[in-house]
Write a protein that holds these residues in place. Structure first.
Motif, PDB file in Angstrom:
ATOM      1  N   PRO A  81       0.806  -1.215   0.000  1.00 21.02           N
ATOM      2  CA  PRO A  81       0.000   0.000   0.000  1.00 21.02           C
ATOM      3  C   PRO A  81       0.843   1.270   0.000  1.00 21.02           C
ATOM      4  CG  PRO A  81       0.095  -0.913   2.202  1.00 21.02           C
ATOM      5  CD  PRO A  81       0.786  -1.897   1.299  1.00 21.02           C
ATOM      6  N   GLU A  82       0.160   2.371  -0.232  1.00 20.67           N
ATOM      7  CA  GLU A  82       0.768   3.695  -0.151  1.00 20.67           C
ATOM      8  C   GLU A  82      -0.052   4.510   0.855  1.00 20.67           C
ATOM      9  OE1 GLU A  82       2.102   6.912  -3.412  1.00 20.67           O
ATOM     10  OE2 GLU A  82      -0.059   6.615  -3.305  1.00 20.67           O
ATOM     11  N   GLU A  83       0.638   5.163   1.774  1.00 22.30           N
ATOM     12  CA  GLU A  83       0.008   6.048   2.742  1.00 22.30           C
ATOM     13  C   GLU A  83       0.403   7.471   2.366  1.00 22.30           C
ATOM     14  OE1 GLU A  83      -1.892   4.511   4.810  1.00 22.30           O
ATOM     15  OE2 GLU A  83      -1.074   2.491   4.815  1.00 22.30           O
ATOM     16  N   VAL A  84      -0.572   8.360   2.253  1.00 24.32           N
ATOM     17  CA  VAL A  84      -0.313   9.733   1.809  1.00 24.32           C
ATOM     18  C   VAL A  84      -0.897  10.710   2.824  1.00 24.32           C
ATOM     19  CG1 VAL A  84      -0.724  11.427  -0.022  1.00 24.32           C
ATOM     20  CG2 VAL A  84      -0.497   9.002  -0.607  1.00 24.32           C
ATOM     21  N   GLY A 134      -3.957  18.501   5.082  1.00 24.45           N
ATOM     22  CA  GLY A 134      -4.477  17.860   6.284  1.00 24.45           C
ATOM     23  C   GLY A 134      -5.164  16.540   6.008  1.00 24.45           C
ATOM     24  N   SER A 135      -5.348  16.189   4.738  1.00 23.05           N
ATOM     25  CA  SER A 135      -6.004  14.924   4.379  1.00 23.05           C
ATOM     26  C   SER A 135      -5.032  13.751   4.475  1.00 23.05           C
ATOM     27  CB  SER A 135      -6.533  14.973   2.943  1.00 23.05           C
ATOM     28  OG  SER A 135      -7.506  15.965   2.794  1.00 23.05           O
ATOM     29  N   PHE A 136      -5.566  12.590   4.862  1.00 23.99           N
ATOM     30  CA  PHE A 136      -4.817  11.333   4.869  1.00 23.99           C
ATOM     31  C   PHE A 136      -5.496  10.381   3.896  1.00 23.99           C
ATOM     32  CE2 PHE A 136      -4.438   6.925   6.261  1.00 23.99           C
ATOM     33  CZ  PHE A 136      -3.062   6.773   6.213  1.00 23.99           C
ATOM     34  N   ILE A 137      -4.692   9.685   3.101  1.00 25.33           N
ATOM     35  CA  ILE A 137      -5.214   8.745   2.113  1.00 25.33           C
ATOM     36  C   ILE A 137      -4.483   7.416   2.291  1.00 25.33           C
ATOM     37  CG2 ILE A 137      -5.552   8.293  -0.352  1.00 25.33           C
ATOM     38  CD1 ILE A 137      -4.790  11.497  -0.498  1.00 25.33           C
ATOM     39  N   HIS A 138      -5.237   6.335   2.380  1.00 23.14           N
ATOM     40  CA  HIS A 138      -4.661   4.989   2.365  1.00 23.14           C
ATOM     41  C   HIS A 138      -5.041   4.367   1.036  1.00 23.14           C
ATOM     42  CE1 HIS A 138      -3.647   0.868   3.393  1.00 23.14           C
ATOM     43  NE2 HIS A 138      -4.817   0.534   2.887  1.00 23.14           N
ATOM     44  N   ALA A 139      -4.041   4.039   0.234  1.00 24.77           N
ATOM     45  CA  ALA A 139      -4.260   3.377  -1.053  1.00 24.77           C
ATOM     46  C   ALA A 139      -3.782   1.934  -0.911  1.00 24.77           C
ATOM     47  CB  ALA A 139      -3.496   4.100  -2.160  1.00 24.77           C
ATOM     48  N   PRO A 140      -4.697   0.959  -0.927  1.00 21.88           N
ATOM     49  CA  PRO A 140      -4.305  -0.430  -0.701  1.00 21.88           C
ATOM     50  C   PRO A 140      -3.431  -0.988  -1.832  1.00 21.88           C
ATOM     51  CG  PRO A 140      -6.614  -0.311  -1.320  1.00 21.88           C
ATOM     52  CD  PRO A 140      -6.135   1.102  -1.179  1.00 21.88           C
ATOM     53  N   ALA A 141      -2.708  -2.037  -1.523  1.00 24.17           N
ATOM     54  CA  ALA A 141      -1.887  -2.719  -2.530  1.00 24.17           C
ATOM     55  C   ALA A 141      -2.756  -3.089  -3.722  1.00 24.17           C
ATOM     56  CB  ALA A 141      -1.260  -3.968  -1.922  1.00 24.17           C
ATOM     57  N   GLY A 142      -2.222  -2.873  -4.914  1.00 27.18           N
ATOM     58  CA  GLY A 142      -2.939  -3.196  -6.143  1.00 27.18           C
ATOM     59  C   GLY A 142      -3.807  -2.071  -6.667  1.00 27.18           C
ATOM     60  N   SER A 143      -4.047  -1.045  -5.849  1.00 24.25           N
ATOM     61  CA  SER A 143      -4.856   0.087  -6.329  1.00 24.25           C
ATOM     62  C   SER A 143      -3.984   1.008  -7.183  1.00 24.25           C
ATOM     63  CB  SER A 143      -5.460   0.855  -5.148  1.00 24.25           C
ATOM     64  OG  SER A 143      -4.440   1.466  -4.383  1.00 24.25           O
ATOM     65  N   SER A 144      -4.623   1.947  -7.861  1.00 20.70           N
ATOM     66  CA  SER A 144      -3.879   2.870  -8.715  1.00 20.70           C
ATOM     67  C   SER A 144      -4.602   4.206  -8.801  1.00 20.70           C
ATOM     68  CB  SER A 144      -3.703   2.280 -10.110  1.00 20.70           C
ATOM     69  OG  SER A 144      -4.964   2.106 -10.724  1.00 20.70           O
ATOM     70  N   HIS A 145      -3.864   5.213  -9.219  1.00 18.24           N
ATOM     71  CA  HIS A 145      -4.434   6.534  -9.432  1.00 18.24           C
ATOM     72  C   HIS A 145      -3.498   7.337 -10.328  1.00 18.24           C
ATOM     73  CE1 HIS A 145      -2.294   8.344  -5.614  1.00 18.24           C
ATOM     74  NE2 HIS A 145      -1.523   7.558  -6.303  1.00 18.24           N
ATOM     75  N   VAL A 146      -3.929   8.539 -10.706  1.00 21.34           N
ATOM     76  CA  VAL A 146      -3.104   9.449 -11.503  1.00 21.34           C
ATOM     77  C   VAL A 146      -2.913  10.724 -10.674  1.00 21.34           C
ATOM     78  CG1 VAL A 146      -2.861  10.711 -13.660  1.00 21.34           C
ATOM     79  CG2 VAL A 146      -3.998   8.487 -13.657  1.00 21.34           C
ATOM     80  N   PRO A 147      -1.801  10.835  -9.927  1.00 23.99           N
ATOM     81  CA  PRO A 147      -1.559  12.011  -9.105  1.00 23.99           C
ATOM     82  C   PRO A 147      -1.479  13.284  -9.948  1.00 23.99           C
ATOM     83  CG  PRO A 147      -0.087  10.229  -8.487  1.00 23.99           C
ATOM     84  CD  PRO A 147      -0.755   9.829  -9.774  1.00 23.99           C
ATOM     85  N   GLN A 148      -2.147  14.336  -9.440  1.00 24.94           N
ATOM     86  CA  GLN A 148      -2.150  15.616 -10.146  1.00 24.94           C
ATOM     87  C   GLN A 148      -2.544  16.730  -9.186  1.00 24.94           C
ATOM     88  OE1 GLN A 148      -5.657  15.512 -13.006  1.00 24.94           O
ATOM     89  NE2 GLN A 148      -5.494  13.381 -12.309  1.00 24.94           N
ATOM     90  N   THR A 149      -2.299  17.966  -9.598  1.00 28.09           N
ATOM     91  CA  THR A 149      -2.665  19.116  -8.786  1.00 28.09           C
ATOM     92  C   THR A 149      -2.788  20.352  -9.669  1.00 28.09           C
ATOM     93  OG1 THR A 149      -2.075  20.478  -6.869  1.00 28.09           O
ATOM     94  CG2 THR A 149      -0.254  19.632  -8.189  1.00 28.09           C
ATOM     95  N   THR A 156       2.437  19.520  -1.503  1.00 28.17           N
ATOM     96  CA  THR A 156       3.527  18.761  -0.907  1.00 28.17           C
ATOM     97  C   THR A 156       2.885  17.603  -0.161  1.00 28.17           C
ATOM     98  OG1 THR A 156       4.923  20.712  -0.683  1.00 28.17           O
ATOM     99  CG2 THR A 156       5.472  18.824   0.709  1.00 28.17           C
ATOM    100  N   LEU A 157       3.388  16.395  -0.412  1.00 32.15           N
ATOM    101  CA  LEU A 157       2.843  15.181   0.187  1.00 32.15           C
ATOM    102  C   LEU A 157       3.914  14.463   0.986  1.00 32.15           C
ATOM    103  CD1 LEU A 157       1.146  13.693  -3.015  1.00 32.15           C
ATOM    104  CD2 LEU A 157       0.119  15.273  -1.354  1.00 32.15           C
ATOM    105  N   PHE A 158       3.515  13.864   2.098  1.00 34.90           N
ATOM    106  CA  PHE A 158       4.368  12.914   2.799  1.00 34.90           C
ATOM    107  C   PHE A 158       3.882  11.527   2.389  1.00 34.90           C
ATOM    108  CE2 PHE A 158       5.018   9.924   6.308  1.00 34.90           C
ATOM    109  CZ  PHE A 158       6.393   9.958   6.367  1.00 34.90           C
ATOM    110  N   LEU A 159       4.778  10.694   1.878  1.00 36.55           N
ATOM    111  CA  LEU A 159       4.430   9.354   1.412  1.00 36.55           C
ATOM    112  C   LEU A 159       5.123   8.313   2.273  1.00 36.55           C
ATOM    113  CD1 LEU A 159       5.108   9.832  -2.420  1.00 36.55           C
ATOM    114  CD2 LEU A 159       2.959  10.195  -1.187  1.00 36.55           C
ATOM    115  N   PHE A 160       4.390   7.272   2.626  1.00 37.86           N
ATOM    116  CA  PHE A 160       4.981   6.155   3.360  1.00 37.86           C
ATOM    117  C   PHE A 160       4.572   4.857   2.681  1.00 37.86           C
ATOM    118  CE2 PHE A 160       4.904   2.939   6.808  1.00 37.86           C
ATOM    119  CZ  PHE A 160       6.272   2.911   7.035  1.00 37.86           C
ATOM    120  N   TYR A 161       5.567   4.038   2.417  1.00 37.93           N
ATOM    121  CA  TYR A 161       5.339   2.712   1.816  1.00 37.93           C
ATOM    122  C   TYR A 161       5.797   1.668   2.831  1.00 37.93           C
ATOM    123  CZ  TYR A 161       4.992   5.433  -2.451  1.00 37.93           C
ATOM    124  OH  TYR A 161       4.615   6.347  -3.401  1.00 37.93           O
TER     125      TYR A 161
END
Length: 110
Positions: A62-65, A82-97, A102-107
């Motif tokens: 997963p990815e924690e954002v 201030g938002s937190f996002i949990h993206a489970p393993a196997g999920s996908s998205h197209v990051p954009q802004t 600025t994001l803090f990412l944890f794998y």
């Protein structure tokens, strides 16, 4: 990556000292910490009106954002600072802004 560790195993680094890797025009990754099992912590900086090139697939784990500043969009919705996002393993998205962010990412699994 500039990470220091003390005798108790605590590790720390400063964002401004982390090396910058430009992934795509206007999108930069700064590694903060890498664990023995492949886990890693990063800061991702996205300039205004930037978009990931292709689809970001979360594999093997997963990815924690956490949105530190600005507004992040995953291709589906906006996430303000201030938002937190949990993206489970196997999920996908197209990051954009549109605003820049600025994001803090944890794998936890690499």
């Amino acid at each position: 990556m500039t990470t220091e560790e003390n005798a108790l195993g605590y590790a720390w680094s400063a964002v401004q000292d982390a090396p910058v890797c430009e992934l795509f025009p206007g999108i930069r990754l700064r590694p903060l910490w890498k664990g023995d099992n492949g886990a890693g912590a990063y800061v991702l900086e996205m300039d205004a009106n930037t978009c990931w090139q292709g689809i970001d697939v979360h594999d093997p784990g997963p990815e924690e954002v956490f949105v530190v500043s600005g507004t992040f969009n995953d291709g589906d919705r906006d996430y303000p600072a201030g938002s937190f996002i949990h993206a489970p393993a196997g999920s996908s998205h197209v990051p954009q802004t549109t605003t820049g962010c600025t994001l803090f990412l944890f794998y936890p699994e690499g």
